[in-house]
Design an enzyme around this catalytic site. Structure first.
Site, PDB file in Angstrom:
ATOM      1  N   CYS A   2       0.830  -1.191   0.000  1.00 39.60           N
ATOM      2  CA  CYS A   2       0.000   0.000   0.000  1.00 39.60           C
ATOM      3  C   CYS A   2       0.870   1.250   0.000  1.00 39.60           C
ATOM      4  O   CYS A   2       2.089   1.181  -0.005  1.00 39.60           O
ATOM      5  CB  CYS A   2      -0.876   0.017   1.261  1.00 39.60           C
ATOM      6  SG  CYS A   2      -1.720  -1.532   1.605  1.00 39.60           S
ATOM      7  N   VAL A  53      -4.351  -7.908  -0.896  1.00 42.89           N
ATOM      8  CA  VAL A  53      -3.675  -9.203  -0.936  1.00 42.89           C
ATOM      9  C   VAL A  53      -4.309 -10.185   0.032  1.00 42.89           C
ATOM     10  O   VAL A  53      -4.533 -11.346  -0.284  1.00 42.89           O
ATOM     11  CB  VAL A  53      -2.167  -9.035  -0.629  1.00 42.89           C
ATOM     12  CG1 VAL A  53      -1.478 -10.386  -0.508  1.00 42.89           C
ATOM     13  CG2 VAL A  53      -1.486  -8.203  -1.721  1.00 42.89           C
ATOM     14  N   ASN A  77       1.496  -0.076   5.710  1.00 43.24           N
ATOM     15  CA  ASN A  77       2.025  -0.606   4.462  1.00 43.24           C
ATOM     16  C   ASN A  77       2.920  -1.775   4.814  1.00 43.24           C
ATOM     17  O   ASN A  77       3.914  -1.613   5.523  1.00 43.24           O
ATOM     18  CB  ASN A  77       2.837   0.486   3.738  1.00 43.24           C
ATOM     19  CG  ASN A  77       3.661  -0.063   2.585  1.00 43.24           C
ATOM     20  OD1 ASN A  77       3.290  -1.036   1.944  1.00 43.24           O
ATOM     21  ND2 ASN A  77       4.795   0.571   2.325  1.00 43.24           N
ATOM     22  N   GLU A  79       3.332  -6.402   5.331  1.00 44.75           N
ATOM     23  CA  GLU A  79       2.746  -7.724   5.565  1.00 44.75           C
ATOM     24  C   GLU A  79       3.304  -8.277   6.865  1.00 44.75           C
ATOM     25  O   GLU A  79       4.508  -8.144   7.139  1.00 44.75           O
ATOM     26  CB  GLU A  79       3.135  -8.699   4.436  1.00 44.75           C
ATOM     27  CG  GLU A  79       2.573  -8.376   3.082  1.00 44.75           C
ATOM     28  CD  GLU A  79       1.103  -8.748   2.940  1.00 44.75           C
ATOM     29  OE1 GLU A  79       0.475  -8.300   1.968  1.00 44.75           O
ATOM     30  OE2 GLU A  79       0.597  -9.489   3.806  1.00 44.75           O
TER      31      GLU A  79
END
Length: 610
Positions: A2, A53, A77, A79
């Site tokens: 992001c 995602v 932003n 994972e």
């Protein structure tokens, strides 16, 4: 992945700044074209663009949660790869979840543990959480520096963004370059001093750092760094542990609700990732999709050398056939590489690694036509000791950054006004010495182990950051999420304490990794000698960038000529030696291209030299 951005300003009502904030928001839509969202309060604006995602519906941002009379709003932003474990802990503490996104887990982790939450995270991230009514912003960046976080302080306001262009879209942030900016470009570039945003008075939160901003200003601190510990494991246990850590990191980073592919270079690192991903996909009834890149007429112009002993083209078919994957080969032509130089600056917001950037940018565009997520082999060389400067004792023991032993050459390009009162060598060496002094070592380290710990810090803090910058900006420009499993901090922590003698297993670069991953990729791949990311050897490339640079030189209004001596550029164009600029990745053709990028950057961003 992001983009995130925001402004905290206690002197102005953010709800009335719509046009300015919209410009910041839209400047980074490429990073997250699937969803967008905003949060406004009188003193805070948080902006988010999302590439979906995981948990497409329930992972929307900004995400807000309320607890005990407080309101927490997150923009994030990255994972998290230990989401399930964290969710289990948080549920045991009484938290409830509406979806399965890592965003919700991260927000709840902050509510539960405050700023200490970052110490529990396994992942890549840059995020900000605003608290009401406390009117306090918490910010953090992942340990290894995979995800970016730029910021600027203007008066009493704090502005932040995933990319420099997000800050520059705000009228308080001017595209200015002072002498330090120019010295960064010419003496350090395409690298950057940690925390430096190159533009005047723009900073980047360093890796492994967190901070708080409130009415008292900004306070930041380091929450993680590589620490040396006595290594008690036997060699066999060490090999087994490395195998587990690498396999676990790769498997964790294959989880996605959207299509996943892999880079396939034919080298060791991509061979390991592809092989593990292939088994992972097969166990789930899916077929691996893999992508390779090459250059037009590469076989015709490739010349074997010390740093690039063989071409990927000999190994890509071998691994492709062994995997039985769906394979896509992208062939790039010289014109694409040259034109891509300028788009690569748009993506990075700075001059970069010349065709090493532009080739990856074009490659990522093609990959995005098929998948949204791809793991990549970045960082294995820094952590496992794969580069030539780890292995050549003469280079290894020399003072200075081993990939940039060219300060005198670089300084020769600068106009005299930028060198007045500056010792170029000391400018670079001061940064080198500060990093070496900060490297954690053990009292019992011999000269070699002490130096190898210093080398690992130099590589993770500097060279690796340049490659991570490149990977993030070039991939996210096409909304492609590239994951870097070798950057798992558990691997880095474990490897930092292992004696060099074991890392140098069989006296082979990345020997320990090869021993640990035995029977994973084919033998030919497992023991293939290291070869760097491929660059074009086509003489047409040098001809094309030289012609463009000569056109720049002939235009007296070219901004490049305000910082670089014309006679030095003339000498560059007439130099028939492969003069290194940034290790083996940038020699004379790339230096010519880098000068083109600087000129384009000065023009495109309307940079004011102050």
């Amino acid at each position: 992945m992001c983009s995130i951005a925001g402004v905290i300003d206690f002197a102005h009502d953010m709800r009335e700044e719509g046009a300015v904030l919209d410009a910041m928001h839209k400047s980074m839509t490429h990073r997250g074209p699937d969803q967008s969202g905003t949060y406004f309060s009188p003193s805070a604006a948080l902006l988010h663009n999302r590439l979906c995602v995981i948990d497409i519906e329930n992972g929307r941002q900004p995400m807000t949660a309320r607890q005990d009379g407080n309101t927490y709003t997150l923009v994030y932003n990255g994972e998290l790869y230990n989401t399930d474990e964290l969710r289990t802990q948080l549920m045991a503490a009484g938290h409830r979840f509406t979806g399965h996104s890592d965003t919700e887990v991260l927000l709840r982790a902050y509510i539960q543990w405050g700023g200490a939450c970052v110490e529990k995270l396994n992942g890549i991230f840059a995020f900000a959480i605003y608290e009401e009514p406390a009117q306090r912003l918490f910010i953090a960046r992942d340990r290894m520096g995979v995800k970016p976080f730029f910021y600027a302080l203007r008066g009493g306001a704090f502005l932040f963004a995933s990319e420099l262009k997000g800050l520059l879209a705000h009228p308080l942030v001017k595209p200015q370059a002072d002498r330090d900016s120019v010295l960064e470009l010419l003496l350090i570039g395409p690298g950057r001093t940690p925390g430096c945003g190159v533009f005047r008075d723009i900073a980047e939160l360093p890796p492994g750092c967190r901070g708080w901003f409130d009415r008292n200003g900004l306070k930041t601190e380091k929450y993680w760094s590589l620490q040396a510990h006595t290594h008690h494991d036997s060699l066999d246990t060490t090999i087994d542990t490395v195998r587990y850590l690498v396999t676990d990191a790769i498997q964790r980073q294959l989880v996605s609700d959207v299509p996943v592919g892999t880079f396939l270079s034919g080298g060791l690192d991509s061979g390991i990732i592809c092989s593990i991903a292939n088994r992972y996909m097969a166990d789930r009834g899916r077929r691996l999709t893999a992508f390779s890149v090459d250059y037009r007429d590469s076989k015709k112009y490739f010349h074997s050398g010390k740093f690039q002993p063989n071409s990927d083209t000999d190994y890509i078919p071998l691994l492709r056939d062994w995997l039985g994957c769906e394979h896509h080969l992208v062939i790039l032509d010289t014109d694409e590489l040259v034109e891509g130089l300028f788009e690569a600056v748009d993506a990075r917001d700075l001059p970069g690694m010349a065709d090493v950037d532009s080739s990856l940018l074009q490659f990522c565009k093609r990959i995005k036509e098929h998948v949204t997520v791809t793991p990549s082999g970045e960082c294995a060389d820094e952590i496992f000791g794969g580069y030539p400067w780890y292995r050549d004792e003469q280079i290894r023991m020399a003072e200075g950054f081993p990939w940039a032993q060219s300060t005198q050459y670089r300084a020769g390009f600068l106009r005299e006004e930028y060198l007045r009162g500056v010792d170029p060598r000391e400018y670079v060496m001061a940064r080198y010495r500060a990093t070496v002094a900060d490297a954690s070592t053990l009292p019992g380290d011999d000269l070699t182990d002490r130096r190898m710990r210093e080398m690992m810090r130099l590589n993770t803090d500097w060279f690796m950051q340049t490659l991570l910058d490149r990977k993030d900006r070039m991939s996210m420009y096409s909304a492609l999420e590239v994951r870097v499993p070798f950057c798992d901090h558990r691997i880095a922590e474990y490897l930092y304490s292992i004696p060099w003698e074991w890392k140098n297993y069989r006296h082979y670069e990345k020997g320990l990794l090869r021993a640990a991953m035995k029977d994973i990729p084919p033998e030919e791949i497992l023991w293939r000698k290291k070869s760097p990311y491929p660059k074009t050897h086509n003489p047409a490339y040098m001809s094309a960038v030289s012609a463009r640079l000569r056109a720049v030189m002939e235009n007296s209004a070219s901004p490049l000529l305000r910082i670089v001596k014309k006679e030095a550029l003339e000498a560059l164009l007439n130099d028939d030696k492969a003069q290194p600029w940034y290790g083996q990745l940038m020699t004379t053709p790339q230096t010519v291209a880098y000068m083109l990028q600087i000129n384009y950057w000065l023009e495109k961003y309307k940079v004011e030299l102050v």
